[in-house]
Design an enzyme around this catalytic site. Structure first.
Site, PDB file in Angstrom:
ATOM      1  N   THR A 122       3.442 -62.182  18.237  1.00 50.07           N
ATOM      2  CA  THR A 122       2.396 -62.692  17.335  1.00 50.07           C
ATOM      3  C   THR A 122       1.998 -61.916  16.225  1.00 50.07           C
ATOM      4  O   THR A 122       1.868 -60.624  16.399  1.00 50.07           O
ATOM      5  CB  THR A 122       1.241 -63.195  18.233  1.00 50.07           C
ATOM      6  N   TYR A 146      -5.365 -60.916  23.525  1.00 48.54           N
ATOM      7  CA  TYR A 146      -3.759 -61.711  23.346  1.00 48.54           C
ATOM      8  C   TYR A 146      -3.058 -60.861  22.668  1.00 48.54           C
ATOM      9  O   TYR A 146      -1.886 -60.511  22.881  1.00 48.54           O
ATOM     10  CB  TYR A 146      -4.232 -63.096  22.827  1.00 48.54           C
TER      11      TYR A 146
END
Ligand code: UDP
Length: 332
Positions: A122, A146
């Protein structure tokens, strides 16, 4: 590179949003996608293009059995928890599921001799950078658990490459949006937290208003800027990444974004041009863990993989999402 025909690819998270679209394009390219999913966030109904093997990333015995049954040529690893808001409250859950789960999967793959790995990472691994073009060499300093968990897995892949010959293609996604234009699969999270589907819920009257998380960012209209990429373009890149590995090429990291940034307010404006319906909004506080701007500044995937995004303009993404949103849903 040999033919794709009949080759199995183990797709973790194949019952989820991006994984289900990946299974569709893998199947169209001649591969057999084997979905490995615990259905905590995924949907049994979304598994349409190959076998389903229920299982958890942390269940090593189950993983060994699935590797032994199918002898996949590669792993595509989508299964992960991916909500920035939740990651701020429950970092341990993200480290446990994403990092420990990926370690278990990587060790099982290596033990089975499956040494080609396509990993969904990501842009959240980059974190906050003022006025810097985000390319693959930008230093990574994630602002939430995350992003930190995904960066840790990237590091893990490098270590297992050095020691065990595991080759990987890591894709750092920007904001994935849209849905399969054929309407076979689409985005369906419960709870839903992502901007475009939440906004479409508001348009449909399923929620009273869209809360804009922060209007005091250092951006032209004060709201966060993101780079939206169509899920079909994104998964096309994964097939190219698989072919990259299967032709013997070395491990490589690629950004996947459109290169264009849109603020939250601009996304809302585009919604009106697609649906002809208003979006009720309220201005709220910043969401902890959010960066002001994440836009890809890289064309590496185009240059080296031959990737050519076809549907990643914002109107097409909202339009495909809107069509799915009105007609599509899953049952477990
Ligand atoms: N956002 C918002 N309201 C919402 C959901 C998201 O203002 O109800 C904003 C969020 O702060 C971010 C952008 O929309 O700036 C995209 O958020 P999303 O959760 O879709 O993806 P993320 O960037 O977290 O991966």
């Amino acid at each position: 590179m040999t033919s794709a025909k009949g080759k199995h690819v183990l797709v973790t998270g194949g019952a989820g949003y991006i994984g289900s679209h990946a299974c569709k394009v893998l199947s169209a390219a001649g591969y057999i996608p084997v979905t490995y999913d615990n259905l905590v966030t995924g949907w049994r109904d979304a598994v349409k293009f190959g076998p389903f093997e229920p299982g958890d990333l942390l269940d090593r015995d189950r993983l060994d059995a699935v590797f032994s049954t199918y002898a996949p040529i590669a792993v595509m690893h989508f299964a992960a928890l991916s909500q920035v808001g939740e990651a701020m409250h429950k970092p341990g859950k993200y480290w446990h599921n994403n990092v420990c789960g990926s370690l278990c999967l990587i060790e099982a793959a290596v033990a089975a001799g499956c040494l080609q790995f396509v990993f969904s990472s990501t842009c959240a691994t980059y974190g906050e950078h003022d006025n810097v073009v985000l390319d693959e060499d930008t230093p990574q300093s994630p602002t939430n658990a995350y992003g930190a968990s995904k960066r840790a897995i990237e590091d893990m892949l490098v270590n297992f490459g050095d020691s065990h010959g595991l080759r990987h293609v890591t894709f750092r996604y920007f904001n994935v949006a849209g849905a399969d234009p054929d309407g076979e699969v689409g985005e369906f999270h419960r709870p839903e937290t992502h901007l475009i589907p939440v906004m479409l819920d508001v348009v449909q009257g399923k929620r009273p208003a869209l809360t804009i998380y922060g209007t005091d960012y250092d951006t032209p209209d004060g709201t966060c800027i993101r780079d939206y990429v169509h899920v079909m373009d994104l998964v096309d890149a994964h097939v190219l990444g698989l072919k990259w590995l299967d032709s013997g090429k070395k491990s490589r990291v690629f950004n996947l974004g459109s290169g264009h940034g849109f603020s939250v307010r601009e996304v809302i404006q585009h919604s009106g041009t697609v649906t002809n319906l208003p979006v009720a909004t309220v201005e709220g506080a910043r969401r902890p863990g959010d960066c002001s701007k994440l836009v890809s500044g890289s064309v590496r995937a185009e240059k080296e993989l031959g990737w050519s995004p076809k549907r990643s303009d914002l109107k097409a993404m909202i339009s495909d999402a809107w069509r799915w949103h009105q007609n599509g849903h899953y049952e477990r």
